[in-house]
Motif scaffolding. Structure first.
Motif, PDB file in Angstrom:
ATOM      1  N   GLU A  94       0.913  -0.813   0.061  1.00 39.66           N
ATOM      2  CA  GLU A  94      -0.344   0.136   0.141  1.00 39.66           C
ATOM      3  C   GLU A  94       1.044   1.343   0.533  1.00 39.66           C
ATOM      4  OE1 GLU A  94      -2.468   2.660  -0.711  1.00 39.66           O
ATOM      5  OE2 GLU A  94      -2.996   0.235  -0.486  1.00 39.66           O
ATOM      6  N   HIS A 107      -9.241  -1.231   4.210  1.00 35.20           N
ATOM      7  CA  HIS A 107      -8.604  -1.156   3.088  1.00 35.20           C
ATOM      8  C   HIS A 107      -9.076  -2.583   2.274  1.00 35.20           C
ATOM      9  CE1 HIS A 107      -4.731  -2.654   0.772  1.00 35.20           C
ATOM     10  NE2 HIS A 107      -4.181  -1.619   1.375  1.00 35.20           N
ATOM     11  N   HIS A 119       2.752  -1.661   4.553  1.00 36.68           N
ATOM     12  CA  HIS A 119       3.062  -0.850   4.759  1.00 36.68           C
ATOM     13  C   HIS A 119       4.180   0.868   3.730  1.00 36.68           C
ATOM     14  CE1 HIS A 119      -1.634  -0.472   5.857  1.00 36.68           C
ATOM     15  NE2 HIS A 119      -1.781  -0.901   6.190  1.00 36.68           N
ATOM     16  N   ASN A 124       0.177   5.415   7.739  1.00 42.27           N
ATOM     17  CA  ASN A 124      -0.687   4.964   6.881  1.00 42.27           C
ATOM     18  C   ASN A 124      -1.099   3.653   7.254  1.00 42.27           C
ATOM     19  OD1 ASN A 124       0.498   6.265   4.709  1.00 42.27           O
ATOM     20  ND2 ASN A 124       1.164   4.771   3.121  1.00 42.27           N
ATOM     21  N   ARG A 125      -0.212   2.731   8.512  1.00 46.89           N
ATOM     22  CA  ARG A 125      -0.598   1.544   8.656  1.00 46.89           C
ATOM     23  C   ARG A 125      -1.890   1.884  10.097  1.00 46.89           C
ATOM     24  NH1 ARG A 125       2.968  -3.109  11.864  1.00 46.89           N
ATOM     25  NH2 ARG A 125       3.784  -1.404  12.619  1.00 46.89           N
ATOM     26  N   TRP A 128      -4.936   3.161   8.035  1.00 50.52           N
ATOM     27  CA  TRP A 128      -6.287   2.783   7.319  1.00 50.52           C
ATOM     28  C   TRP A 128      -6.286   1.341   8.377  1.00 50.52           C
ATOM     29  CZ3 TRP A 128      -7.796   1.936   2.623  1.00 50.52           C
ATOM     30  CH2 TRP A 128      -7.338   3.285   1.459  1.00 50.52           C
ATOM     31  N   SER A 130      -7.107  -2.605   8.476  1.00 53.91           N
ATOM     32  CA  SER A 130      -6.494  -2.927   7.764  1.00 53.91           C
ATOM     33  C   SER A 130      -7.141  -3.869   8.425  1.00 53.91           C
ATOM     34  CB  SER A 130      -4.955  -3.621   8.237  1.00 53.91           C
ATOM     35  OG  SER A 130      -4.120  -1.915   7.958  1.00 53.91           O
ATOM     36  N   THR A 135      -0.533  -7.450   8.565  1.00 53.21           N
ATOM     37  CA  THR A 135       0.727  -6.168   8.724  1.00 53.21           C
ATOM     38  C   THR A 135       1.675  -6.123   8.765  1.00 53.21           C
ATOM     39  OG1 THR A 135      -0.206  -4.522  10.239  1.00 53.21           O
ATOM     40  CG2 THR A 135      -2.004  -4.894   9.036  1.00 53.21           C
ATOM     41  N   VAL A 137       5.004  -3.123   8.643  1.00 52.50           N
ATOM     42  CA  VAL A 137       5.504  -1.732   7.476  1.00 52.50           C
ATOM     43  C   VAL A 137       6.977  -1.804   6.671  1.00 52.50           C
ATOM     44  CG1 VAL A 137       6.322   0.771   8.128  1.00 52.50           C
ATOM     45  CG2 VAL A 137       4.272  -0.398   8.402  1.00 52.50           C
ATOM     46  N   SER A 233       0.744  10.031   0.979  1.00 51.17           N
ATOM     47  CA  SER A 233       2.107   9.156   1.960  1.00 51.17           C
ATOM     48  C   SER A 233       2.896  10.188   1.774  1.00 51.17           C
ATOM     49  CB  SER A 233       2.384   7.952   1.147  1.00 51.17           C
ATOM     50  OG  SER A 233       3.256   7.205   2.363  1.00 51.17           O
TER      51      SER A 233
END
Length: 321
Positions: A94, A107, A119, A124-125, A128, A130, A135, A137, A233
């Motif tokens: 993402e 998401h 991510h 972002n994490r 979102w 999720s 997930t 990063v 982002s």
């Protein structure tokens, strides 16, 4: 490994394909969004191979890096029915911060447990939803362009594509006041007519659409890098500017607050503070160079290519085990 990924984000892919693998990039007649093939404006190694959907049907693929929701179905069809995450290991990368109803943005992969959602920033994490998807990063990595900063031109560099269309997202509405504080050189696609759109004299806002090979040198001649982006982002152009040795003047939004440490520039949610900082760098080239040197050190430490590739190697080993 043979890694299938679409050419979606040129700068990010340029860093990713520096790894030790074989990268299969789909190509279609006309080179549209689902088949751009190899980049024409970035330097990619010979380990990146263009491949057609017909060739993919029987091609050995060890990992799929998905980047857009529709790619899962494209991959299934083009791989002869092999399903990403089920029949072939897959991750979903993402690139973007969520849009729309941000606190509740779910998401597209939120309900999947057969792939890892990657991510590019912790911001972002965080933002979102999720769901139950696993997930992680992996922060951006940048191919080091070298310390090119001269700051010889008492102007601010801004890098943004389509600033008129994207408007408040990219802080385009802030540029008139910032342009009054420091003359702007705006680099990117579809920047023509920006001065007229903003009501700025032509010499206060110049538009440039340069080939990638020329962009870094041109940026580094400007005294500072201005990042007025409200919502996105973390822009790779910001990290590239820091690698070049440019001091940063940026809105304190999204992941910029993590990327730009104290002493590498000025961050604030107050545009008047950014305007004052830009004027200060124009008046004091030595201070600009010193802060730019600190920005470069921070970028190399946090967003260097080796750390980026090592992080991806660890994830790929885990996913394909």
């Amino acid at each position: 490994m043979n890694i299938l990924l679409w050419h979606v984000h040129g700068s990010w892919t340029t860093a990713f394909v520096q790894g030790p693998h074989h990268y299969l990039v789909p190509v279609l007649p006309g080179r549209g969004p689902d088949g751009r093939g190899r980049a024409r404006t970035y330097t990619w190694p010979g380990t990146v191979t263009e491949i057609t959907p017909r060739e993919l049907r029987d091609a050995p693929v060890d990992l799929i890096v998905l980047q857009r929701p529709r790619e899962a179905e494209l991959a299934r069809r083009w791989l002869g029915g092999r399903r990403p995450g089920r029949d072939v290991p897959a991750v979903y990368l993402e690139h973007n911060a969520p849009d729309g109803d941000v606190p509740g943005t779910r998401h597209p992969c939120a309900d999947r447990d057969d792939l890892t959602l990657v991510h590019v920033t912790h911001f972002n994490r965080l933002f979102w939803d999720s769901g139950r998807a696993p997930t992680t990063v992996i922060a951006h990595g940048v191919v080091d362009p070298g310390h090119r900063y001269t700051g010889e031109l008492a102007r601010a560099a801004v890098v943004v594509n389509e600033p008129i269309r994207r408007g408040r997202h990219t802080g385009t509405d802030l540029l008139p006041a910032l342009g009054a504080a420091a003359p702007l050189d705006v680099f990117g696609m579809r920047t023509e007519g920006l001065a007229h759109h903003l009501g700025l004299p032509a010499d206060r806002c110049r538009a440039h659409d340069l080939p990638q090979a020329e962009l870094h040198t041109a940026m580094a001649r400007r005294r500072l890098y201005l990042h007025p982006v409200r919502w996105t982002s973390l822009g790779l152009s910001l990290l590239e500017a820091m690698h070049l040795g440019m001091p940063v003047v940026a809105l304190a939004t999204t992941e910029a607050v993590e990327a730009v440490p104290a002493g590498a520039g000025v961050l604030s949610t107050r545009p008047e503070v950014l305007a004052r900082a830009a004027r200060g760098y124009l008046a004091d080239p030595d201070a600009a160079a010193e802060d730019g040197a600190r920005a470069r050190r921070a970028a190399l430490d946090g967003y260097g290519l080796k750390r980026f590739l090592d992080d991806w190697e660890r994830l790929m080993e885990e996913v394909t085990r």
